[in-house]
Design a protein around this motif. Structure first.
Motif, PDB file in Angstrom:
ATOM      1  N   VAL A   1       0.864  -1.220   0.086  1.00 49.69           N
ATOM      2  CA  VAL A   1       0.042  -0.104   0.113  1.00 49.69           C
ATOM      3  C   VAL A   1       0.849   1.266   0.127  1.00 49.69           C
ATOM      4  O   VAL A   1       1.818   1.649   0.947  1.00 49.69           O
ATOM      5  N   GLY A   2       0.630   2.171  -0.961  1.00 52.13           N
ATOM      6  CA  GLY A   2       1.592   3.421  -1.247  1.00 52.13           C
ATOM      7  C   GLY A   2       0.717   4.374  -0.888  1.00 52.13           C
ATOM      8  O   GLY A   2      -0.312   4.875  -1.243  1.00 52.13           O
ATOM      9  N   MET A   3       1.091   5.304   0.179  1.00 54.21           N
ATOM     10  CA  MET A   3       0.394   6.531   0.712  1.00 54.21           C
ATOM     11  C   MET A   3       0.919   7.598   0.952  1.00 54.21           C
ATOM     12  O   MET A   3       2.448   7.478   0.923  1.00 54.21           O
ATOM     13  N   ARG A   4       0.264   8.628   0.995  1.00 50.47           N
ATOM     14  CA  ARG A   4       1.120   9.920   1.313  1.00 50.47           C
ATOM     15  C   ARG A   4       1.127  10.109   3.111  1.00 50.47           C
ATOM     16  O   ARG A   4       1.796  10.767   3.499  1.00 50.47           O
ATOM     17  N   GLU A   5       0.075   9.332   3.817  1.00 47.47           N
ATOM     18  CA  GLU A   5       0.166   9.254   5.362  1.00 47.47           C
ATOM     19  C   GLU A   5      -0.054   8.023   5.636  1.00 47.47           C
ATOM     20  O   GLU A   5      -0.535   7.190   4.977  1.00 47.47           O
ATOM     21  N   THR A   6       0.148   7.587   7.023  1.00 44.13           N
ATOM     22  CA  THR A   6       0.103   6.190   7.504  1.00 44.13           C
ATOM     23  C   THR A   6      -1.349   6.110   8.076  1.00 44.13           C
ATOM     24  O   THR A   6      -1.604   6.009   9.068  1.00 44.13           O
ATOM     25  N   GLY A   7      -2.287   6.433   7.113  1.00 42.13           N
ATOM     26  CA  GLY A   7      -3.611   6.326   7.284  1.00 42.13           C
ATOM     27  C   GLY A   7      -4.592   5.177   7.543  1.00 42.13           C
ATOM     28  O   GLY A   7      -5.545   5.191   7.809  1.00 42.13           O
ATOM     29  N   LEU A   8      -3.733   3.805   7.306  1.00 40.92           N
ATOM     30  CA  LEU A   8      -4.751   2.491   7.901  1.00 40.92           C
ATOM     31  C   LEU A   8      -4.632   2.705   9.185  1.00 40.92           C
ATOM     32  O   LEU A   8      -3.923   2.897  10.048  1.00 40.92           O
ATOM     33  N   PRO A   9      -5.668   2.197   9.665  1.00 36.75           N
ATOM     34  CA  PRO A   9      -6.128   1.849  11.140  1.00 36.75           C
ATOM     35  C   PRO A   9      -4.990   1.071  11.638  1.00 36.75           C
ATOM     36  O   PRO A   9      -4.698   0.384  11.186  1.00 36.75           O
TER      37      PRO A   9
END
Length: 295
Positions: free
Chosen positions: A40-48
């Motif tokens: 998972v590539g994200m801008r922020e660590t947004g996974l719960p």
């Protein structure tokens, strides 16, 4: 080093949680059943916290959608790499279908599966779908496909990737051009299926197609201007005819949603204008902020 998995699944987003929840909920358990890795590539660590514990989280605070995809692809270890988008729900057998499709077609470097539309409330929803993914509506006949590779439902053999991706990141247009240079093309396969749930107003769709086209432009001063601008102006002038052809091609070849496709022609035409306007602005002034806003 641990043995490479048969399958890597790549999902990227620049949007905060819960933008990824629908996609992750649909793919996570089936991927783990096959011992596939999920990146998972994200801008922020947004996974719960504690959710999807086996997922590999790659964070680029200033990343674009294109650069996040490139980073995730570079990290993937699978023999086959599958990708989808944060507004898609993969079918329960998607991971198995991806592997089955590649096993059946050892010659295919890239396989594109079915993309079904589940956002159906507005003509703009249908217009965005028809223009972006209508070619992949079921029924999908197996065969070569030389157009842009959709990020909604594509998978790649490892040798189907170059050793180095462009500095700005991965895009379907770029990868299709890379294949053509080598005399290859993507292959359509009906087995892997995803549901595409992108609900957009006409304004949102216009910005989406404009930014997507402009994001592919060379950096300022790197490319020719006159020919791309003239081509874009011609594309804008031909937008009504192109929209009719797009809608009729889907209505006739697919034999489904005929009335809806035809009624969506004005929306398709406006999005074609947005696409060519993005190409023209990109040729004149470069990509600007479009890559950062592309979602």
């Amino acid at each position: 080093m641990p043995r490479a998995p048969r399958l890597s699944v790549v999902v990227t987003t620049i949007l905060p949680w819960p933008a990824l929840q629908m996609t992750m909920d649909s793919v996570y358990e089936q991927a783990r059943t096959l011992d596939a890795e999920i990146i998972v590539g994200m801008r922020e660590t947004g996974l719960p916290q504690g959710a999807y514990p086996e997922a590999v989280r790659l964070v680029e605070p200033s990343g674009t959608l294109l650069s996040l995809r490139a980073t995730a692809f570079a990290r993937a270890r699978g023999e086959v790499i599958g990708m989808t988008e944060d507004h898609c729900r993969v079918r329960p057998d998607w991971c198995e279908a991806v592997l089955r499709a590649h096993a059946a077609r050892p010659d295919a470097l890239v396989i594109i599966g079915c993309v079904e539309n589940t956002a159906r409330d507005r003509w703009s929803d249908w217009g965005a779908y028809l223009l972006g993914n209508g070619a992949f509506m079921a029924p999908l006949e197996s065969g070569r496909y030389g157009g842009a590779i959709t990020s909604a439902n594509a998978s790649f053999k490892r040798r189907g990737f170059p050793e180095q991706l462009p500095s700005r990141g991965w895009s379907g247009d770029w990868h299709a051009a890379w294949l053509r240079e080598r005399g290859a093309a993507a292959v359509l396969d009906p087995w892997p299926v995803v549901d595409h749930e992108l609900a957009v107003s006409l304004r949102q769709g216009f910005l989406l197609f404009y930014r997507s086209a402009r994001a592919s432009a060379p950096e300022d001063g790197e490319g020719a201007v006159v020919r791309p601008v003239l081509g874009a102006l011609w594309g804008i002038a031909c937008a009504p005819l192109s929209a009719v052809r797009t809608a009729l091609r889907v209505a006739i070849r697919k034999g489904r949603f005929r009335a809806t496709s035809i009624a969506s022609i004005p929306a398709v035409a406006s999005l074609i204008v947005a696409h060519h306007l993005g190409l023209a602005c990109g040729a004149i002034a470069g990509p600007g902020s479009a890559p950062n806003l592309l979602s």
